[in-house]
Structure formats: C-alpha cells, structure tokens
Design a protein around this motif. Sequence first.
Motif, PDB file in Angstrom:
ATOM      1  N   ALA A  30     -77.179   7.943  55.086  1.00 38.42           N
ATOM      2  CA  ALA A  30     -76.181   8.498  56.008  1.00 38.42           C
ATOM      3  C   ALA A  30     -76.910   9.110  57.197  1.00 38.42           C
ATOM      4  CB  ALA A  30     -75.358   9.562  55.298  1.00 38.42           C
ATOM      5  N   TYR A  31     -76.713   8.542  58.381  1.00 36.24           N
ATOM      6  CA  TYR A  31     -77.365   9.053  59.583  1.00 36.24           C
ATOM      7  C   TYR A  31     -76.407   9.930  60.374  1.00 36.24           C
ATOM      8  CZ  TYR A  31     -80.957   5.558  58.675  1.00 36.24           C
ATOM      9  OH  TYR A  31     -81.966   4.823  58.097  1.00 36.24           O
ATOM     10  N   LEU A  32     -76.967  10.881  61.109  1.00 36.78           N
ATOM     11  CA  LEU A  32     -76.152  11.773  61.946  1.00 36.78           C
ATOM     12  C   LEU A  32     -76.311  11.365  63.407  1.00 36.78           C
ATOM     13  CD1 LEU A  32     -77.018  15.202  60.277  1.00 36.78           C
ATOM     14  CD2 LEU A  32     -75.184  13.600  59.717  1.00 36.78           C
ATOM     15  N   VAL A  71     -70.497  14.773  56.035  1.00 31.54           N
ATOM     16  CA  VAL A  71     -71.092  13.733  55.182  1.00 31.54           C
ATOM     17  C   VAL A  71     -70.717  13.951  53.724  1.00 31.54           C
ATOM     18  CG1 VAL A  71     -73.238  12.587  54.521  1.00 31.54           C
ATOM     19  CG2 VAL A  71     -73.050  13.631  56.783  1.00 31.54           C
ATOM     20  N   LEU A  95     -84.104   9.660  63.794  1.00 32.19           N
ATOM     21  CA  LEU A  95     -82.850   9.394  63.085  1.00 32.19           C
ATOM     22  C   LEU A  95     -82.718  10.443  61.988  1.00 32.19           C
ATOM     23  CD1 LEU A  95     -83.006   5.503  62.815  1.00 32.19           C
ATOM     24  CD2 LEU A  95     -81.607   6.897  64.358  1.00 32.19           C
ATOM     25  N   VAL A  96     -81.665  11.219  62.075  1.00 26.30           N
ATOM     26  CA  VAL A  96     -81.535  12.386  61.196  1.00 26.30           C
ATOM     27  C   VAL A  96     -80.620  12.052  60.023  1.00 26.30           C
ATOM     28  CG1 VAL A  96     -80.847  14.814  61.116  1.00 26.30           C
ATOM     29  CG2 VAL A  96     -81.877  13.870  63.183  1.00 26.30           C
ATOM     30  N   ARG A  97     -81.047  12.456  58.815  1.00 24.13           N
ATOM     31  CA  ARG A  97     -80.262  12.212  57.593  1.00 24.13           C
ATOM     32  C   ARG A  97     -80.269  13.472  56.744  1.00 24.13           C
ATOM     33  NH1 ARG A  97     -82.363   9.507  53.852  1.00 24.13           N
ATOM     34  NH2 ARG A  97     -84.471   9.172  54.607  1.00 24.13           N
ATOM     35  N   PRO A  98     -79.210  13.706  55.941  1.00 21.62           N
ATOM     36  CA  PRO A  98     -79.270  14.800  54.972  1.00 21.62           C
ATOM     37  C   PRO A  98     -80.308  14.458  53.905  1.00 21.62           C
ATOM     38  CG  PRO A  98     -77.043  13.858  55.115  1.00 21.62           C
ATOM     39  CD  PRO A  98     -77.937  12.975  55.912  1.00 21.62           C
TER      40      PRO A  98
END
Lengths: 252, 413
Positions: B191-193, B184, A14-17
């Motif tokens: 916040a997930y992508l 975003v 799960l990718v997040r900034p």
Amino acid sequence: MTLGPFELVSVVHLVRPSGHRAGNLEELRVGIERADAASLFYHTIQGPLRQPDSSSGGLPQDDFSAWANGVLQDRETAERLSFAVQGHGGSEAELRQALLEALASVSEKERRERAAPAESALVFLTSESVRVPVGVSAYDADELVEALTAAGPDVWFHHLVEEPWYQDGVVPIARWAQSLGEARLASLLEEESRAGHGLEEMRRRLMRRWRQSRLHGRIAAAAAATEDERREAGRAAVAGLVRRITKTGGTE
Amino acid sequence: MTLVAVREDGPSLIDGYRASVGDGPLRALEALARRLRGHRVVMVNATATGGGVAEILHRLVRLMNELGVPTTWEVIPGDPRFYGITKTIHNTLHGWPGTLTEDDQAYFHEVNRRGAQALALDGDLVLIHDPQPAGLVLHRRQSRQHWVWRCHIDLSQAQLAVWDFLAPMVGAYDAAVFSHISFVPPLQVPAYLVPPSIDPLSDKNRELSDEEEAALLAPLQLSQRRPWVTQVSRFDRIKDPLGVIEAFLLTRKREDAQLVLAGGSADDDPEGAAVLAEVQEKAGKRADIAVRMLPPDAHLTINALQRRSTVVVQKSLREGFALTVSEALWKRRAVVASAVGGIPLQVIHERTGLLVRSVQGCSYQMTRLLRSPDLRKRLGAEGREHVRHNFLHPREARDYLAIFARLVEAAGG
C-alpha cells in the motif's frame, strides 16, 4: 585515479506503512528497536526534504519528537529525541542507539502511561527509494557546482543526506571531487553533509563558501603571477564584464 | 462510449509545469517516463465530469502522453441502480449509515463483469480509481499486466461489512495507493501513500486578470461591499455546508462578511439536490448568505471566487483529500479547514492555514482571519510554497510513474 563524470541523481520516495503503530512511549521504543533502516530514515532524516525551507533551528523536524511533543505533550522526551536525531544522524546504528537511550531515560511504567488517543497513534512508515538520474553529468568541479546550483532539493537531499546515511557516512559526491584533486570542494561537501542544516540553507552555505574559496584561490594565483600574466588576466576579466553587460542589455 | 477523449490542444503541459515547479522536478519526471518507454497505461474511473478524480485524470492522462507514456482513460458504464449502490458504498466507507444487500453486491459485480468486457483494459499498467470499478480486476485477462487500485476515499471510519465486501477485490491487485496513512486498511498487497494534486495551469487555478475576474463573478450577483467567506464544494452532507452556515452566523455577530456556498454535483451523486434544498432552507432569505449551484464546467468561476475571497473554508466532516484546500492555498488565500482526512497534510496549523474541529472553532478562526490582513498574507504565502513543493500534478504523476517503474522492474520488465 578519477572516477569518470559524476551523474546527478534525484530520488522518489515511495512511502508505505511498515505495519507497526505506537500508542505510547513504550510502543514507540519497540517500534524504533524493530524498524528497518528505511523506516528509521523516513521518520528522522527525511524531514528536511518534506520541508526544504526549514532551518535546523526551528521546531523538531523528525516525526518521533514531533509526535512526543505534539500528541503526548511530553516536551522533555521530545527534546531528548530531537537531540538524538540531530546529533546522531550519521548512521543507522548510531541513530537507533541514541533514540533508544533517549527513551530509556523514562521508566518503562511511565513509558506505558504516556499514551495517545487511539486515533493519534504514530503509524510507522517506510520508504522505497527510486533513483532517477536527471540527465546531468559533471566532468569537473565547476561543472558540478553549476549543476548543483540548478538542481532541485531532491538532488541535494539524495547526494548530501541520503547516500551518506545509507553508506555509513561516506559521501560519494565528495569522494568524486577528491578524486579530481578538488580537496576544498570535497571538504565543503562533506562538512555540509554532516552539518544537519535544512536543504535550502545547505545550498546557500555551500555556494557561498565555494565562491569564497574560488576567490581566495584566484587572489593567491594572482599574487604569484608574473606582470604579463596579471595584465592578460585583467584583459580577460574586462572582456568578460563587457560580454555580460552586452548580454543583459546594460541593465545590470 | 467508455473511452474518455482528453483535450490535447493548446500549449505543452510540460513547459507550463516547468514554469510552475522549476526544471528539477520536470527533469525527474522525464527521466522516469523514459524508464517506462514501451509500456501502455490505462486509467479507469466512474465519471468523466464532476468531482476531483475526473479533474485530475483529464490532466494526468494528457501529461503522461506528453511524457511519452501512452495512456488512455476509460469510464465504467453504469446506470442509476449502479450509481445508487456505489453511492452507498462511498458513504458507508466514509462511516455513514447504510447497507449493501446481497442483490446490491451481485449487481455491483454484474456491472463490473460487463464493464470488463466493454472497456479496453489492454495496458501493461492498469490504474483503477475508487470502488466503483474495483471489481474489474477479477476479470483481468493478461497475466503480465500490473493492476493498481487508487483509493481517493477516507477509509478510516469505513463500515466493516462494506469493506469486507471490497477487500477480496483489492487483494487481487498488485498494489494499492491511498491519499493518507489513516485511510489504509489492513491489506495483503503493498500500500503506497500518494496524495492527490491540483493543476496550476487549469482554468480552475491559472492566474486571472482583474477584468476577467470581475466578468466571471458578475453573473453571481454577490456583494462587493463585504469580505467574502467562501466554501466551494459539492452539495454533500460530508462537506457539512450546514455547519459552515452555523459557524458563519456566529462570526456575523462580530464581523461584517458575506458567506458564499458554491458548488455542483457529480454525475454519480444522487443526493446532491436534496442537500442543496436543505442548505437553501437554512440560508433562508438572508442577504449575507449566497448559495450558488455551479455547472460542472464552471472552473473559471470557481477560480475567480477563490481569488476574490478573503477567507476560504473547507469544513468537511470526512474527506478523501479536499483538493479545494490546495486550490485556495495555491492562490495565496487564508484557509480555515477541518482537521480530517488529507486536509492536515495541506494545512499545517498556524503555518499554511488554520485547522478546526467544531462549528465554534471554525467561527473563531474565520473571525480571526477577517480581522487580520497580516495573518492572512503570511499564511497565504507559506501555503502557496507548500502546495508548489507537494501538491501539484507533476509530483503526483512522478509518484505514479515511480510505482509503475517499481512494479515493471520487479517483474523483470
């Protein structure tokens, strides 16, 4: 001592900034210095999972060198960063140090000058790994190889890239093979884990080398066998061939 | 009626997806679903027909149910005034001019308040799609629920005033999901992508026989002699259909071809008819430009159009994601597309397609592809594999289930 069956695990990232952006090489340096392990992992090691068919001989797969190359048009730094990733991907500390050294070859003034347009800044991301057992367990070396043959690139990535990276180079799947007394398989798994090939190439190489090692083992066993044992093995091989031909309707 | 009835007849989606993506990804999906046994999911958006979000939900909801995670889909009830306001929100979030008055804001909240009473928002996990129903979260009634906001819009150029109106609502969610990193905004919630995806089994993407293809295309009365350059999109300024015509006219000076602009209009888009009129006027009476308005259920026709096209174009000025790009790539088409929004995730320049940034660039790449069958074949083959790994429904479902599993397990559920 054996460790029980080996359970194959897939992983969802799960990718997040992460909150950091780099608009020039100096900000990239600061970002790498402060990045947590998962962020560093995402930008450097995870590339092969996103493009499983790529080989390591192509363009740099890590995000840092791709950004320096494609956005900053700084090919020299891109090469240094790429080499740092390919040569020091074994542990977080080593990799971070190698990347920072690559950037240190450019003076701070120049690092600030080598800047990207605002809309092309590198946004640091991080990934949360969600482990997903795929419901397949192996009880011996052959079962493990068979299970890996059928497994997707995500399973290969998890066991041969991600786990070793987060465990300072220890390859749990190889340890399991070792615990069964399968030294050759353990060694192949460790070698492929370290080699830095793309996932598909890794799969092809491991399978080929494992089959070869099994063949060599069989030849050696046959050479040491008695005449009766050899005759029995020959009968079994012919019976197996007949079974396969019958199963495929004689088309192979 | 707010509950959307999702078709559940026909062969199993799980079996079909296994054939498309292989056994491994499906095993992972099933394993994740097992972790969520005993939990219910509710999806909410603004329309049951038209647009990419509704298409995704029709299949995703069914897939989740097949996987054993009970999932329902609700549509927030609206009226023309509400849709006008949400269209303004949509446009201004994409960076176009427009303002929201205080009355507009109050009416938006009022419709969301009424929606919260009318909708069955009783799942353990509530996934709200896009801004229209974003305010429902302010009326959440059960503290143990997990609410996630799924934004399909490119917010990179969003008007600050409109985002400031939405931000307090988004801040009330447990997590937010965006299609691309550049979308975003600053947020206080994780916040997930998660890129969206297409359905390889749907009428829009399944394989067609030559006979089916010919029968579907016959009513459109398009030239069989010239190669087709096609853009399939809503008639919306953001999709730049006028720019496509300009690029095509430049190309026509060098290559013989036919431009096909085909699309429909979503239920919640009041501007579609005006844009269609502008496009028809610009196309004039030229025999080499065909403009076709398609009904919302023309999935098979779109499928046939894309398959029959020599080049597929997506020259959007802004994009959420542009699923038409993945649709074309899945059909091994050569694609020319703008480097906006989520398109560069799908089109890797010179590997899976060609990226452009101007009318001139678009024309140049159209011409190049019309002239080179080898290039078209190479890009098309790589594009299909790229979509197989990254942009099919099983991957998107997997990401949502992983987020849900994360939220549930973090809360000790």
